[in-house]
Design a protein around this motif. Structure first.
Motif, PDB file in Angstrom:
ATOM      1  N   PHE A 103      74.722 -40.350  34.242  1.00  0.00           N
ATOM      2  CA  PHE A 103      73.941 -41.524  33.868  1.00  0.00           C
ATOM      3  C   PHE A 103      72.874 -41.682  34.945  1.00  0.00           C
ATOM      4  CE2 PHE A 103      78.099 -41.970  32.069  1.00  0.00           C
ATOM      5  CZ  PHE A 103      77.893 -42.510  30.815  1.00  0.00           C
ATOM      6  N   ARG A 155      79.556 -38.006  27.942  1.00  0.00           N
ATOM      7  CA  ARG A 155      78.480 -38.052  28.923  1.00  0.00           C
ATOM      8  C   ARG A 155      79.065 -38.281  30.316  1.00  0.00           C
ATOM      9  NH1 ARG A 155      73.025 -41.805  28.572  1.00  0.00           N
ATOM     10  NH2 ARG A 155      72.077 -41.009  30.479  1.00  0.00           N
ATOM     11  N   THR A 156      78.656 -37.469  31.257  1.00  0.00           N
ATOM     12  CA  THR A 156      79.121 -37.643  32.631  1.00  0.00           C
ATOM     13  C   THR A 156      78.002 -38.039  33.584  1.00  0.00           C
ATOM     14  OG1 THR A 156      78.846 -35.291  33.098  1.00  0.00           O
ATOM     15  CG2 THR A 156      81.030 -36.010  32.367  1.00  0.00           C
ATOM     16  N   CYS A 202      67.960 -34.023  33.713  1.00  0.00           N
ATOM     17  CA  CYS A 202      68.629 -35.299  33.415  1.00  0.00           C
ATOM     18  C   CYS A 202      68.701 -35.548  31.912  1.00  0.00           C
ATOM     19  CB  CYS A 202      67.907 -36.458  34.091  1.00  0.00           C
ATOM     20  SG  CYS A 202      68.051 -36.473  35.869  1.00  0.00           S
ATOM     21  N   GLU A 227      71.361 -33.243  30.400  1.00  0.00           N
ATOM     22  CA  GLU A 227      72.719 -33.673  30.743  1.00  0.00           C
ATOM     23  C   GLU A 227      73.109 -34.969  30.034  1.00  0.00           C
ATOM     24  OE1 GLU A 227      74.365 -33.348  34.660  1.00  0.00           O
ATOM     25  OE2 GLU A 227      72.891 -31.841  35.240  1.00  0.00           O
ATOM     26  N   ALA A 228      72.134 -35.809  29.729  1.00  0.00           N
ATOM     27  CA  ALA A 228      72.420 -37.068  29.025  1.00  0.00           C
ATOM     28  C   ALA A 228      72.909 -36.831  27.600  1.00  0.00           C
ATOM     29  CB  ALA A 228      71.180 -37.953  29.011  1.00  0.00           C
ATOM     30  N   LYS A 229      72.638 -35.649  27.050  1.00  0.00           N
ATOM     31  CA  LYS A 229      73.067 -35.328  25.683  1.00  0.00           C
ATOM     32  C   LYS A 229      74.518 -34.861  25.611  1.00  0.00           C
ATOM     33  CE  LYS A 229      68.435 -33.685  24.477  1.00  0.00           C
ATOM     34  NZ  LYS A 229      67.640 -32.478  24.161  1.00  0.00           N
ATOM     35  N   GLU A 230      75.113 -34.566  26.753  1.00  0.00           N
ATOM     36  CA  GLU A 230      76.481 -34.041  26.753  1.00  0.00           C
ATOM     37  C   GLU A 230      77.471 -35.094  26.265  1.00  0.00           C
ATOM     38  OE1 GLU A 230      77.378 -32.489  30.633  1.00  0.00           O
ATOM     39  OE2 GLU A 230      75.827 -30.960  30.498  1.00  0.00           O
ATOM     40  N   TYR A 231      78.546 -34.610  25.665  1.00  0.00           N
ATOM     41  CA  TYR A 231      79.600 -35.519  25.217  1.00  0.00           C
ATOM     42  C   TYR A 231      80.947 -34.969  25.660  1.00  0.00           C
ATOM     43  CZ  TYR A 231      82.508 -38.577  22.544  1.00  0.00           C
ATOM     44  OH  TYR A 231      83.445 -39.519  22.205  1.00  0.00           O
ATOM     45  N   GLU A 258      66.723 -44.818  29.869  1.00  0.00           N
ATOM     46  CA  GLU A 258      66.687 -43.369  29.956  1.00  0.00           C
ATOM     47  C   GLU A 258      65.284 -42.936  30.388  1.00  0.00           C
ATOM     48  OE1 GLU A 258      69.325 -41.647  29.626  1.00  0.00           O
ATOM     49  OE2 GLU A 258      70.638 -42.819  28.340  1.00  0.00           O
ATOM     50  N   LYS A 294      77.512 -40.188  38.474  1.00  0.00           N
ATOM     51  CA  LYS A 294      78.143 -38.980  37.924  1.00  0.00           C
ATOM     52  C   LYS A 294      79.617 -39.320  37.781  1.00  0.00           C
ATOM     53  CE  LYS A 294      78.219 -34.499  36.911  1.00  0.00           C
ATOM     54  NZ  LYS A 294      77.522 -33.900  35.795  1.00  0.00           N
TER      55      LYS A 294
END
Length: 181
Positions: free
Chosen positions: A63, A60-61, A51, A54-58, A12, A82
């Protein structure tokens, strides 16, 4: 998230990585075929912040991972996907500091992320696109076992001109067959 390859550590991003990403994002030659313009320091930092959010979304879409050399801990680029879970596919991208071009790092990083996509996310298809003038990029796609599916004529307006696009892809069963031998 972390992925390891023989020579690379994919990890990350950290907020202060912008110092390293800006080394290549500020270079015209590196950004030539990117949809984004050359970035200044502030823009590189803002991209990393997006980035990280967006990495915290669940689920996750996005990377988007830093490519780091194991031997020196130098951040030399990024590799990302994506994911569209409904379509069971992802779009793949990569960008590398020009100093490290033609050493196999991009294909090594992309192969590791593709493996994650097929084995962990159970994707059916991974695809990528590039400008046909970007020979290095489509050679990487071919090295990864992707096949050219399309050549779109003047389908995208980038940096003041209409550009063509090559689309490459690989399916899960093609990837498994290629990696089982």
């Amino acid at each position: 998230m972390e992925l390891l390859t023989p020579r690379l550590h994919l990890r990350e991003f950290k907020e202060d990585d912008w110092h390293f990403t800006n080394l290549y994002e500020s270079e015209e030659e590196v950004m030539r075929y990117q949809t984004a313009e050359v970035r200044n320091s502030k823009e590189s930092l803002e991209y990393i912040k997006v980035c990280l959010e967006e990495a915290k979304e669940y689920p996750r879409t996005l990377f988007d991972l830093a490519i780091v050399l194991k031997t020196t801990s130098m951040l030399i680029g990024r590799v990302g996907m994506k994911v569209d879970y409904d379509a069971e596919e992802a779009v793949l991208w990569y960008i590398l500091n020009r100093t490290y071009w033609n050493k196999g790092y991009t294909s090594e990083a992309a192969a590791a992320l593709m493996k994650y996509g097929f084995e962990e996310l159970h994707l059916h298809r991974i695809w990528a696109d590039c400008d046909p003038r970007n020979v290095g990029s489509y050679k990487i796609m071919e090295k990864l076992g992707m096949r050219r599916e399309a050549h779109f004529k003047e389908n995208i307006f980038i940096k003041g001109q209409w550009c063509d696009s090559y689309v490459y892809a690989i399916l899960d069963h093609e990837w498994r067959q290629r990696n089982s031998s």
